[in-house]
Design an enzyme around this catalytic site. Structure first.
Site, PDB file in Angstrom:
ATOM      1  N   GLN A  96      57.096 -21.462   1.000  1.00  0.00           N
ATOM      2  CA  GLN A  96      55.889 -22.138   1.475  1.00  0.00           C
ATOM      3  C   GLN A  96      54.961 -22.534   0.339  1.00  0.00           C
ATOM      4  O   GLN A  96      53.767 -22.734   0.548  1.00  0.00           O
ATOM      5  CB  GLN A  96      55.135 -21.245   2.466  1.00  0.00           C
ATOM      6  CG  GLN A  96      55.922 -21.011   3.740  1.00  0.00           C
ATOM      7  CD  GLN A  96      55.098 -20.256   4.754  1.00  0.00           C
ATOM      8  OE1 GLN A  96      54.119 -20.763   5.279  1.00  0.00           O
ATOM      9  NE2 GLN A  96      55.488 -19.024   5.036  1.00  0.00           N
ATOM     10  N   ASP A 123      46.619 -12.819  -0.334  1.00  0.00           N
ATOM     11  CA  ASP A 123      47.472 -13.518   0.641  1.00  0.00           C
ATOM     12  C   ASP A 123      47.906 -14.857   0.028  1.00  0.00           C
ATOM     13  O   ASP A 123      47.255 -15.370  -0.880  1.00  0.00           O
ATOM     14  CB  ASP A 123      46.677 -13.752   1.938  1.00  0.00           C
ATOM     15  CG  ASP A 123      47.585 -14.069   3.129  1.00  0.00           C
ATOM     16  OD1 ASP A 123      48.820 -14.091   2.963  1.00  0.00           O
ATOM     17  OD2 ASP A 123      47.052 -14.291   4.235  1.00  0.00           O
ATOM     18  N   GLU A 124      48.973 -15.442   0.542  1.00  0.00           N
ATOM     19  CA  GLU A 124      49.466 -16.754   0.077  1.00  0.00           C
ATOM     20  C   GLU A 124      49.640 -16.768  -1.450  1.00  0.00           C
ATOM     21  O   GLU A 124      49.235 -17.725  -2.123  1.00  0.00           O
ATOM     22  CB  GLU A 124      48.512 -17.883   0.495  1.00  0.00           C
ATOM     23  CG  GLU A 124      48.182 -17.927   1.979  1.00  0.00           C
ATOM     24  CD  GLU A 124      49.201 -18.676   2.820  1.00  0.00           C
ATOM     25  OE1 GLU A 124      50.228 -19.136   2.266  1.00  0.00           O
ATOM     26  OE2 GLU A 124      48.983 -18.776   4.041  1.00  0.00           O
ATOM     27  N   THR A 144      50.249 -11.796   6.668  1.00  0.00           N
ATOM     28  CA  THR A 144      48.795 -11.750   6.770  1.00  0.00           C
ATOM     29  C   THR A 144      48.384 -10.528   7.585  1.00  0.00           C
ATOM     30  O   THR A 144      47.392  -9.852   7.285  1.00  0.00           O
ATOM     31  CB  THR A 144      48.286 -13.057   7.413  1.00  0.00           C
ATOM     32  OG1 THR A 144      48.751 -14.149   6.606  1.00  0.00           O
ATOM     33  CG2 THR A 144      46.771 -13.107   7.467  1.00  0.00           C
TER      34      THR A 144
HETATM   35  P1  ATP Z   1      52.757 -17.356   7.376  1.00  0.00           P
HETATM   36  O1  ATP Z   1      53.935 -17.248   6.461  1.00  0.00           O
HETATM   37  O2  ATP Z   1      52.837 -18.560   8.231  1.00  0.00           O
HETATM   38  O3  ATP Z   1      51.457 -17.166   6.669  1.00  0.00           O
HETATM   39  P2  ATP Z   1      52.658 -14.579   8.140  1.00  0.00           P
HETATM   40  O4  ATP Z   1      53.872 -13.969   7.549  1.00  0.00           O
HETATM   41  O5  ATP Z   1      51.383 -14.373   7.452  1.00  0.00           O
HETATM   42  O6  ATP Z   1      52.915 -16.125   8.412  1.00  0.00           O
HETATM   43  P3  ATP Z   1      51.286 -13.606  10.442  1.00  0.00           P
HETATM   44  O7  ATP Z   1      50.417 -14.779  10.624  1.00  0.00           O
HETATM   45  O8  ATP Z   1      50.729 -12.353   9.902  1.00  0.00           O
HETATM   46  O9  ATP Z   1      52.582 -14.041   9.625  1.00  0.00           O
HETATM   47  O10 ATP Z   1      52.000 -13.258  11.821  1.00  0.00           O
HETATM   48  C1  ATP Z   1      52.593 -14.277  12.629  1.00  0.00           C
HETATM   49  C2  ATP Z   1      52.358 -13.974  14.101  1.00  0.00           C
HETATM   50  O11 ATP Z   1      53.149 -12.843  14.478  1.00  0.00           O
HETATM   51  C3  ATP Z   1      50.937 -13.611  14.383  1.00  0.00           C
HETATM   52  O12 ATP Z   1      50.589 -14.132  15.644  1.00  0.00           O
HETATM   53  C4  ATP Z   1      50.960 -12.089  14.406  1.00  0.00           C
HETATM   54  O13 ATP Z   1      49.936 -11.553  15.202  1.00  0.00           O
HETATM   55  C5  ATP Z   1      52.334 -11.796  14.993  1.00  0.00           C
HETATM   56  N1  ATP Z   1      52.916 -10.506  14.527  1.00  0.00           N
HETATM   57  C6  ATP Z   1      53.182 -10.148  13.266  1.00  0.00           C
HETATM   58  N2  ATP Z   1      53.727  -8.914  13.205  1.00  0.00           N
HETATM   59  C7  ATP Z   1      53.817  -8.475  14.489  1.00  0.00           C
HETATM   60  C8  ATP Z   1      54.297  -7.257  15.109  1.00  0.00           C
HETATM   61  N3  ATP Z   1      54.792  -6.258  14.397  1.00  0.00           N
HETATM   62  N4  ATP Z   1      54.210  -7.190  16.440  1.00  0.00           N
HETATM   63  C9  ATP Z   1      53.711  -8.210  17.176  1.00  0.00           C
HETATM   64  N5  ATP Z   1      53.256  -9.361  16.668  1.00  0.00           N
HETATM   65  C10 ATP Z   1      53.298  -9.507  15.332  1.00  0.00           C
HETATM   66 MG    MG Z   2      50.013 -15.730   6.579  1.00  0.00          MG
END
Ligand code: ATP
Ligand code: MG
Length: 749
Positions: A259, A228-229, A40
């Site tokens: 997921q 997304d998703e 995301t």
């Molecule tokens: P999901 O599969 O649950 O949707 P996602 O892959 O979309 O997760 P995000 O929600 O974008 O993951 O990120 C998860 C957490 O990690 C968030 O709090 C985000 O701010 C943090 N995060 C992601 N990338 C980094 C990075 N490079 N440095 C620091 N924090 C990060």
């Molecule tokens: Mg996400």
């Protein structure tokens, strides 16, 4: 020439693979990566990067998220990164995007642009009517099954004719009738100028298929599309995406096959797995680091999901330290389970640096929440429940919304039938049947009423009531065309229809409760009016925009962040979110995994994914709880521990030290909960502190007033003057309420 590395854009917030996914802006791109790996975040940064670095105008972007809440958060972050230009980017759910497209162009398909949007309960009502008319016994063909099959067909872009062809192959003896029900259902929706949720997608697809010039206008506009998703898109959504991105092919999708949890709603996991087939030139980026959860939580979740067979193997490393082991707890029954959760929350607040909003409790089905809520009420733990009876599903709210819909769309029979006798106007079934019969010739409901009144088919009290209704609708439409502001207009609807008067006359607790909900609806209108909307639009368009917005809110969208309370929700709602502390309750066979999945390997894998989604929401602490016996739907049953316990590795999970009962597959350990450390004690979390009074002095906020139901409260804001003034009062017993002076019966103390 500018190189991305030398600009101010904060690429340093991203790891190398994330940077690639953000800066590789041209051509199709798939980010297939595990939970919490920053997918995301990639979408958000990519939008900002396109705006800021590639100088792409905001209107050339469309980003699709799973909920309105997610869309709102994404917009905020984009604005934070790229400045106010971000405001103009089209970030929306699929359904909201389709509504916006259809409102502009659906007339080309012969449907009014003021079409009503039927929600699930509206659709179910129509299906029941259709089945009754076909004389089909609900035991042979339950309405739920028909509604499920129609929805599935629409999500697969299957029209009744095609369904009939497919039916001939399947030789299901009920197929003929299901197809007939589908046809009649469609006919009724069209007659009411209504679309159901699935139609929003179906008609958008059809519009693009049948009107290439409309599709072209969007292709000309939208150069970049982001989703997304993506693992939970259904076939209709997939086809719309393909239509929109066919020309520029700048399509970025992110998702995680592990997921995918909406198969039952038509989500098609092959959309993500076959992306490279559809777009052979696609660049595929994987993200291998999880930034969300501590090592033990991630280790446990990864081991669980590795037991699924139909998946792409993925590497996911924890960036964060190991943290506490995942804790498993077996309670005697569901009440003790609730007690454990409540006590743990209070303990963690007292001894660690947590507050209520850091906690989430997940369950498989809504009915499980009752036991947890009971304990929370007893222990004075504030909570927000996502789901259950929604505000917008309450009778009085639906009645008023139906009335608003009918004012805008006079062909809406569904809404008419809902309000013709609400409030009671003496219009019984016999009169309604006569009106319906008169309506067969393609008249609107009001024309049909006029015709039965004229012919004298309906007489006496019913005729009087119908006459009043016609008059009220006429008058309200005139008010609207004169440009009455929406808040005043809704008050006029409550008055002119006699709806509020009838409730006030009842003077029961229930009626008072309903009146309160209607006040709440006015607060919703107010919030809506205070959002910025582009340009000046007419009162009619404002009403239409308001109805669209409330038709598309999902439970999760109402989850307010600022409130300090524990969040309770089903696992399905938890997708994409994160919480410092997560409790997964009801880890029992037949709940998680759900009993319908027993003996169905494909379904069982989906249940495991659901469990994985839940576990990967946790940042710091994760508790898995079960009850050895559970009362659900009024009956006690002994339970078996969930098979998912045995999928968990001993190095990451241990039995909670207070657990009396063993759990197969979980190692006993003496050290479990963190020893109480000297932390901040959260004092005052139980007492509500009124928000600071804003507003101007002359309006005299700060006064003490008494309300018949809520007792003494403090005036926080006053808008307008005289009987129509809107007064916001904070009641220690009822919270913040927005009231209208003339109905509120407030006494100055
Ligand atoms: P999901 O599969 O649950 O949707 P996602 O892959 O979309 O997760 P995000 O929600 O974008 O993951 O990120 C998860 C957490 O990690 C968030 O709090 C985000 O701010 C943090 N995060 C992601 N990338 C980094 C990075 N490079 N440095 C620091 N924090 C990060
Ligand atoms: Mg996400």
């Amino acid at each position: 020439m500018k190189t991305p590395g030398r600009t101010l854009f904060p690429l340093k917030d991203l790891n190398r693979n994330q940077q690639e996914a953000v800066t590789q802006t041209e051509g199709p791109l798939l980010v297939l990566a595990g939970a919490g790996s920053g997918k995301t975040r990639v979408i958000t940064y990519r939008i900002a990067y396109l705006l800021q670095e590639k100088k792409v105008p905001p209107y050339a972007l469309l980003a699709v998220t799973f909920t309105n809440k997610a869309a709102g958060e994404m917009r905020e972050r984009v604005i934070g990164l790229a400045g106010k230009e971000g405001r103009a980017v089209w970030i929306s759910t699929f359904h909201s995007a389709c509504v916006r497209i259809l409102r502009q162009h659906v007339e080309k398909l012969g449907i009014s642009r003021h079409f009503s949007i039927f929600d699930e309960s509206d659709s179910t009502r129509v299906i029941k009517e259709v089945l009754a008319e076909m004389n089909i016994d609900a035991r042979i063909l339950p309405p739920r099954r028909v509604s499920y099959l129609i929805s599935r067909a629409k999500n697969a872009l299957v029209e009744p004719d095609l369904m009939a062809e497919q039916g001939e192959v399947s030789r299901d003896h009920l197929m003929d009738r299901i197809v007939q029900a589908y046809r009649m259902y469609e006919e009724r929706l069209r007659r009411s100028q209504a679309l159901d949720f699935d139609d929003l997608l179906f008609f958008t697809w059809r519009l693009f298929e049948e009107r290439p010039e409309v599709l072209r206008s969007y292709e000309d506009l939208l150069h970049y599309i982001l989703v997304d998703e993506y693992q939970d898109t259904n076939h209709a959504q997939y086809q719309i995406i393909r239509q929109l991105s066919a020309r520029h092919r700048n399509l970025c999708v992110v998702g995680d096959d592990d997921q995918s949890i909406y198969r039952w709603r038509g989500a098609d996991i092959t959309n993500i797995l076959d992306f490279e087939k559809d777009f052979p030139e696609a660049i595929v980026v994987t993200l291998g680091e999880n930034y969300r959860s501590t090592g033990h939580i991630l280790g446990a979740a990864s081991c669980l999901i590795s037991k699924n067979k139909g998946r792409k193997e993925k590497e996911l490393l924890a960036v964060r330290p190991d943290g506490q082991k995942v804790s498993a707890y077996a309670a005697m029954d569901e009440r003790e389970e609730g007690g454990f959760i409540a006590a743990s929350i209070l303990q963690l607040i007292r001894h660690e640096n947590f507050s209520y909003r850091d906690f989430a409790v997940f369950y498989r089905i809504n009915a499980q929440s009752r036991a947890i809520e009971d304990t929370f009420l007893k222990m004075n733990i504030p909570y927000t429940i996502v789901g259950g009876v929604r505000f917008y599903d309450r009778k009085e709210i639906k009645d008023i919304i139906s009335c608003l819909r009918l004012i805008l769309n006079p062909a809406d029979w569904g809404s008419f039938e809902r309000i013709v006798n609400a409030p009671a106007r003496g219009v019984g079934k016999a009169s309604l049947d006569k009106i319906r019969a008169a309506g067969i010739e393609g008249l609107t409901p009001e024309e049909a009423v006029q015709s039965v009144l004229k012919s004298g088919a309906v007489k006496g009290k019913a005729a009087q009531g119908l006459g009043d209704l016609l008059e009220a609708l006429l008058m309200l439409r005139e008010k609207l065309s004169l440009g009455t502001p929406l808040d005043e207009f809704v008050v006029a609807v409550l008055d002119e229809t006699g709806y509020l008067g009838a409730l006030q006359a009842q003077a029961t607790d229930e009626a008072r409760n309903r009146i309160e909900n209607l006040h709440e609806l006015l607060a919703v209108v107010d919030d809506f009016l205070s959002d910025d909307r582009p340009g000046e639009i007419s009162a009619t368009e404002t009403l239409a925009a308001f109805l669209d917005q409330i038709s598309l809110v999902s439970d999760i969208d109402n989850l307010k962040e600022e409130g300090s309370s524990v969040t309770l929700m089903t696992l399905h709602m938890a997708k994409g979110l994160e919480f410092p502390v997560v409790f997964m309750s009801g880890m029992e066979e037949d709940l998680l995994p759900h009993y319908r999945a027993q003996g169905e390997p494909v379904e069982m894998e989906e249940e495991r994914r659901l469990c994985y989604v839940g576990m990967t929401r946790a940042r710091e602490l994760l508790f898995l709880t079960m009850a050895r016996r559970r009362r659900l739907f009024g009956q006690y049953d002994n339970t078996l521990p969930s098979r998912f316990f045995t999928d968990l590795p001993a190095e990451n999970v241990e039995l909670h030290r207070e657990t009396v009962y063993p759990i197969p597959g979980i190692t006993d350990s003496l050290a479990s909960l963190p020893m109480p450390s000297e932390g901040k004690v959260a004092i005052g979390e139980f007492t509500y502190v009124p928000e600071p009074v804003e507003g101007e002095d002359r309006l005299r906020p700060g006064m003490q007033v008494r309300h018949p139901m809520f007792g003494v409260g403090q005036v926080m804001a006053v808008e307008g003057t005289g009987p129509d003034a809107r007064i916001t009062v904070y009641f220690p017993r009822g919270g913040k309420k927005k009231l209208i002076a003339k109905y509120a019966n407030l006494q100055v103390v």
